[in-house]
Design an enzyme around this catalytic site. Structure first.
Site, PDB file in Angstrom:
ATOM      1  N   GLY A   1       0.834  -1.194   0.000  1.00  0.00           N
ATOM      2  CA  GLY A   1       0.000   0.000   0.000  1.00  0.00           C
ATOM      3  C   GLY A   1       0.868   1.243   0.000  1.00  0.00           C
ATOM      4  O   GLY A   1       1.817   1.348   0.781  1.00  0.00           O
TER       5      GLY A   1
ATOM      6  N   GLY B   1       1.535   3.947   4.226  1.00  0.00           N
ATOM      7  CA  GLY B   1       2.617   3.197   3.579  1.00  0.00           C
ATOM      8  C   GLY B   1       3.796   4.093   3.248  1.00  0.00           C
ATOM      9  O   GLY B   1       4.959   3.729   3.483  1.00  0.00           O
TER      10      GLY B   1
ATOM     11  N   PHE C   1     -13.482  21.957  13.433  1.00  0.00           N
ATOM     12  CA  PHE C   1     -13.926  20.696  12.851  1.00  0.00           C
ATOM     13  C   PHE C   1     -14.813  19.971  13.860  1.00  0.00           C
ATOM     14  O   PHE C   1     -14.642  20.152  15.067  1.00  0.00           O
ATOM     15  CB  PHE C   1     -12.702  19.829  12.520  1.00  0.00           C
TER      16      PHE C   1
ATOM     17  N   GLN D   1     -17.873   4.139  10.307  1.00  0.00           N
ATOM     18  CA  GLN D   1     -18.387   5.490  10.382  1.00  0.00           C
ATOM     19  C   GLN D   1     -19.157   5.829   9.109  1.00  0.00           C
ATOM     20  O   GLN D   1     -18.655   5.615   8.005  1.00  0.00           O
ATOM     21  CB  GLN D   1     -17.243   6.476  10.545  1.00  0.00           C
TER      22      GLN D   1
ATOM     23  N   HIS E   1     -20.444   8.851   7.099  1.00  0.00           N
ATOM     24  CA  HIS E   1     -20.271  10.304   7.018  1.00  0.00           C
ATOM     25  C   HIS E   1     -21.645  10.928   6.886  1.00  0.00           C
ATOM     26  O   HIS E   1     -22.454  10.471   6.079  1.00  0.00           O
ATOM     27  CB  HIS E   1     -19.388  10.678   5.823  1.00  0.00           C
TER      28      HIS E   1
ATOM     29  N   LEU F   1     -18.755  12.542  -1.279  1.00  0.00           N
ATOM     30  CA  LEU F   1     -18.641  13.218   0.009  1.00  0.00           C
ATOM     31  C   LEU F   1     -18.680  14.739  -0.095  1.00  0.00           C
ATOM     32  O   LEU F   1     -18.014  15.321  -0.943  1.00  0.00           O
ATOM     33  CB  LEU F   1     -17.305  12.792   0.624  1.00  0.00           C
TER      34      LEU F   1
ATOM     35  N   THR G   1     -17.377  17.472   2.239  1.00  0.00           N
ATOM     36  CA  THR G   1     -16.493  17.485   3.406  1.00  0.00           C
ATOM     37  C   THR G   1     -17.107  18.193   4.616  1.00  0.00           C
ATOM     38  O   THR G   1     -17.870  19.156   4.485  1.00  0.00           O
ATOM     39  CB  THR G   1     -15.144  18.151   3.067  1.00  0.00           C
ATOM     40  N   GLU G   2     -16.693  17.701   5.789  1.00  0.00           N
ATOM     41  CA  GLU G   2     -17.145  18.281   7.050  1.00  0.00           C
ATOM     42  C   GLU G   2     -16.704  19.744   7.169  1.00  0.00           C
ATOM     43  O   GLU G   2     -17.292  20.524   7.915  1.00  0.00           O
ATOM     44  CB  GLU G   2     -16.540  17.477   8.190  1.00  0.00           C
TER      45      GLU G   2
ATOM     46  N   ARG H   1     -19.430  12.871  14.232  1.00  0.00           N
ATOM     47  CA  ARG H   1     -20.104  12.380  13.022  1.00  0.00           C
ATOM     48  C   ARG H   1     -21.273  11.445  13.294  1.00  0.00           C
ATOM     49  O   ARG H   1     -22.317  11.553  12.660  1.00  0.00           O
ATOM     50  CB  ARG H   1     -19.089  11.649  12.139  1.00  0.00           C
TER      51      ARG H   1
ATOM     52  N   HIS I   1     -18.283   5.611   5.275  1.00  0.00           N
ATOM     53  CA  HIS I   1     -17.129   6.465   5.017  1.00  0.00           C
ATOM     54  C   HIS I   1     -15.813   5.893   5.516  1.00  0.00           C
ATOM     55  O   HIS I   1     -14.794   5.981   4.829  1.00  0.00           O
ATOM     56  CB  HIS I   1     -17.392   7.816   5.678  1.00  0.00           C
TER      57      HIS I   1
ATOM     58  N   ARG J   1     -14.632   7.488  14.872  1.00  0.00           N
ATOM     59  CA  ARG J   1     -13.439   8.313  14.665  1.00  0.00           C
ATOM     60  C   ARG J   1     -13.789   9.804  14.684  1.00  0.00           C
ATOM     61  O   ARG J   1     -14.782  10.231  14.109  1.00  0.00           O
ATOM     62  CB  ARG J   1     -12.803   7.982  13.320  1.00  0.00           C
TER      63      ARG J   1
ATOM     64  N   SER K   1      -7.971  10.722  10.938  1.00  0.00           N
ATOM     65  CA  SER K   1      -7.536   9.648  10.025  1.00  0.00           C
ATOM     66  C   SER K   1      -6.182   9.992   9.411  1.00  0.00           C
ATOM     67  O   SER K   1      -5.282   9.149   9.354  1.00  0.00           O
ATOM     68  CB  SER K   1      -8.563   9.393   8.926  1.00  0.00           C
ATOM     69  N   LEU K   2      -6.017  11.245   8.970  1.00  0.00           N
ATOM     70  CA  LEU K   2      -4.709  11.627   8.420  1.00  0.00           C
ATOM     71  C   LEU K   2      -3.653  11.618   9.523  1.00  0.00           C
ATOM     72  O   LEU K   2      -2.496  11.257   9.290  1.00  0.00           O
ATOM     73  CB  LEU K   2      -4.776  12.998   7.746  1.00  0.00           C
TER      74      LEU K   2
END
Lengths: 81, 595
Positions: free
Chosen positions: B14, B19, B119, B240, B242, B252, B254-255, B286, B353, B398, B403-404
């Site tokens: 990945g 990765g 956020f 999750q 979204h 999507l 975005t939030e 979320r 999501h 989450r 996530s990032l």
């Protein structure tokens, strides 16, 4: 379709797997209705697929236009898909 | 049958954010590192992450990692492991600044610092009021991140194997992981990548659901490979949804749209989030927002002729703000919803999501499994990071922009641990067990020789419909029970798929059939784990586990404050305790999750 041609087309199909769902949906619709692609079409599509996802999405969604007269027809087909 | 063997110190499967981050650590330490990827690295699904990356830099207002940790534990509905969460939140600033030094073009404040936006779920002072914590590069945070890290890898001589699909783990009799078998899509050749460290960073499997924001590439390959090799999958019932997927398309919104002032409205035009989350309102976590939306729809306050969606309204924002802060949102709305959001609100529904569960790891990125009395024994040579892994920092739900952060922190952590282990390891690679290699060959051979059976596309649709109808954002006991039977039926079909095209060179039909074999492992794990968990928690919301004084929001800590482990063999379930003890601070005590 000869083996070489088949492999080329399959490679193109694979390159339509993108990072963005938006483009996946556009290309899924495109292949469903694409019919036969000429060798010239394949070359143009390959050039478009070499673009970054966001740039390609901008083009396909009409946020930008291409100067390349060869690409205009294919971009229009993608927009219509 | 003999296959070519290629030998590396480390193989990473990945080339998304996790990765690439792991690879930097290994290659810059001088280890010979291979990265296998189905698509070119900068075309990985990380590109789609728009919202940003969380770090308590405090550039816009006061912030602290401990507040971030609190929000993450609370967001996880206390199912997240507090040692891993503390580790991630404390490492966030370092990882973000490191990324800046790699050349990441973050948005800036007028003073030249990294711009931070609010956020959903990001609060200051232990849940008191919203705080600006998300660091972004316009709406291209994931994309910019991948480019910065890819360039860094090129400089460090990481070897990329692009358009290669990993097939199966190679594990010896002692359980040590010795690499993977993989197929070169260009030629159809199968090769063993023999390595002392194997890191999975294969992303999630959101395509198990019919309505999903995930790109088609997200087929859970790492999870499928792990499950077939006897590794359990953790907390797979937690997905999750979204809140704002475009109704009917899944794409999507975005939030960040709500961060910039977007408001959710029901069919009566009411800003309904004021009733569900009086403080955070549209910026609540979320699952809270998704649940509120579905409640509005279920109670007849939806929009449209079928009252089956709600509206995301940004018509009150200045068009210039929309174009500057939320570029691309307008075109998505026009293309997939047929509305111009400057003039009309966007129809949205909760859409699958993100996968909270995955391959169980500790916060060092090492894969851990129950062994004897130990509930988390390290699997030698095996690491996982990013969405395919479960550290577990997301628990039952989450927090946005974690996530990032997860892929930066745990990609680096897995890489660092692998480096330390490689330094200690023997010079020679352990011998490869032939039986394990044959397992992957047999799967490909079946597809190459079978002439009748189930259609791959139809079988995938059957799986996605079963998951959507029986295991969606709201879950019902009878539906789940029926869903287990249905998904096991689909699993039998998957074992019996046929492909018409038997050619070796660039056979995408074969790739898609192999991907389906990975997806179905995730789908079965999800359905069985969800059916078994008799409470509501985070993203797992059951109709028969409702809000009572004894069990607020249906959460039953006495019986279900534990991680699920699903084993492929016999569809067996096991459980392990949640780590409630952080590394250096006091435990964040259990309480009802309210915003």
């Amino acid at each position: 379709m000869d083996e070489q041609r088949r492999a080329r087309r399959e490679r193109l199909r694979w390159h339509c797997r993108r990072a963005l769902l938006e483009l996946d949906i556009v290309f899924e619709r495109f292949w469903r209705s694409a019919g036969e692609l000429s060798e010239d079409d394949e070359v143009v599509l390959a050039d478009l697929l070499a673009m970054e996802d966001h740039e390609l999405w901008y083009l396909v969604s009409g946020q930008t236009e291409t100067d390349d007269p060869r690409a205009k027809g294919m971009v229009e087909r993608l927009r219509q898909a | 049958m003999s296959v070519t063997v290629r030998t590396f110190d480390a193989v990473i499967v990945g080339a998304g954010g996790a990765g690439l981050r792991a690879a930097i650590q290994l290659s810059e330490s001088g280890f010979k590192t291979a990265v296998l990827t189905k698509v070119f690295p900068t075309r990985s699904h990380t590109v789609a992450a728009q919202g940003g990356v969380a770090a308590s830099l405090g550039n816009s207002e006061e912030d602290h990692w401990h507040w971030h940790m609190y929000d993450t534990v609370k967001g996880s509905d206390w199912l997240g492991d507090q040692d891993a969460i503390e580790f991630m939140c404390r490492k966030a600033n370092e990882c973000v600044i490191e990324l800046e030094h790699y050349g990441m073009p973050f948005d800036r404040t007028d003073a030249g610092k990294i711009y931070q936006r609010p956020f959903g779920g990001h609060m200051s002072n232990f849940g008191e009021k919203p705080v600006r914590r998300s660091c972004a590069a316009a709406d291209r945070t994931g994309h910019a991140m991948l480019h910065a890290m890819y360039q860094r890898n090129v400089k460090a001589n990481t070897q990329f194997f692009v358009e290669w699909m990993a097939l199966d783990l190679v594990r010896d009799a002692e359980g040590e992981v010795l690499g993977v078998t993989a197929m070169d899509m260009e030629t159809g050749e199968i090769v063993v990548f023999h390595a002392k460290a194997t890191i999975f960073a294969t992303g999630g499997a959101g395509r198990i659901f019919h309505s999903s924001t995930n790109a088609f590439i997200n087929t859970g390959d790492g999870l499928g490979m792990a499950a077939r090799a006897g590794i359990p999958l953790e907390d797979m019932e937690f997905w999750q949804f979204h809140p704002t997927g475009v109704a009917g398309a899944g794409v999507l919104i975005t939030e960040g749209v709500r961060g910039e002032g977007g408001i959710l409205r029901n069919g009566q035009g009411e800003r309904f989030m004021e009733r569900y989350a009086p403080n955070a309102k549209d910026l609540a976590s979320r699952d809270v927002v998704s649940r509120a939306m579905v409640t509005e729809i279920n109670e007849g306050r939806g929009c449209g002729p079928n009252k089956d969606f709600v509206l995301l309204d940004i018509t009150h924002l200045e068009p210039a703000t929309i174009m500057k802060r939320l570029p691309g949102i307008r075109e998505i709305a026009i293309q997939f919803a047929g509305v111009d959001p400057i003039k009309e609100p966007i129809p949205v529904v909760p859409t699958c999501h993100y996968q909270m569960g995955g391959i169980p790891t500790n916060y060092h990125g090492q894969v851990v499994v129950p062994q004897g009395d130990a509930k988390a024994a390290v699997v030698p040579g095996f690491y996982a990071a990013g969405e395919c892994a479960c550290a577990s920092v997301h628990g039952a739900n989450r927090l946005g922009t974690n996530s990032l952060l997860d892929l930066l922190v745990f990609g680096k952590s897995a890489g660092e641990t692998a480096v330390e282990e490689l330094k200690k390891s023997a010079k020679a690679h352990k011998p490869l067990p032939q039986g394990e290699i044959d397992r992957a060959l047999a799967r490909v051979n079946r597809l190459d020789t079978q002439t009748t059976g189930a259609d791959v596309h139809e079988t995938r649709i059957a799986m996605q419909r079963a998951m959507q109808n029986h295991c969606g954002v709201f879950r019902f006991a009878d539906k789940l029970k029926e869903g287990v039977g249905k998904i096991l039926e689909v699993e039998q079909q998957v074992r019996n798929t046929v492909i018409r095209d038997k050619s070796k060179v660039f056979n995408t039909a074969r790739v898609e059939a192999l991907e389906l074999e990975n997806l179905i492992e995730v789908a079965v794990a999800t359905m069985i784990s969800a059916e078994a968990r008799k409470e509501s928690r985070g993203a797992h919301v059951r109709d028969d586990a409702t809000d009572t004084p004894e069990h607020p929001d249906g959460r039953d800590d006495a019986h279900w404050l534990k991680h699920t482990l699903w084993y492929k063999e016999g569809n067996r379930l096991d459980y392990k305790p949640v780590t409630l003890t952080p590394l250096s601070v006091d435990t964040i005590a259990l309480k009802k999750r309210a915003y």
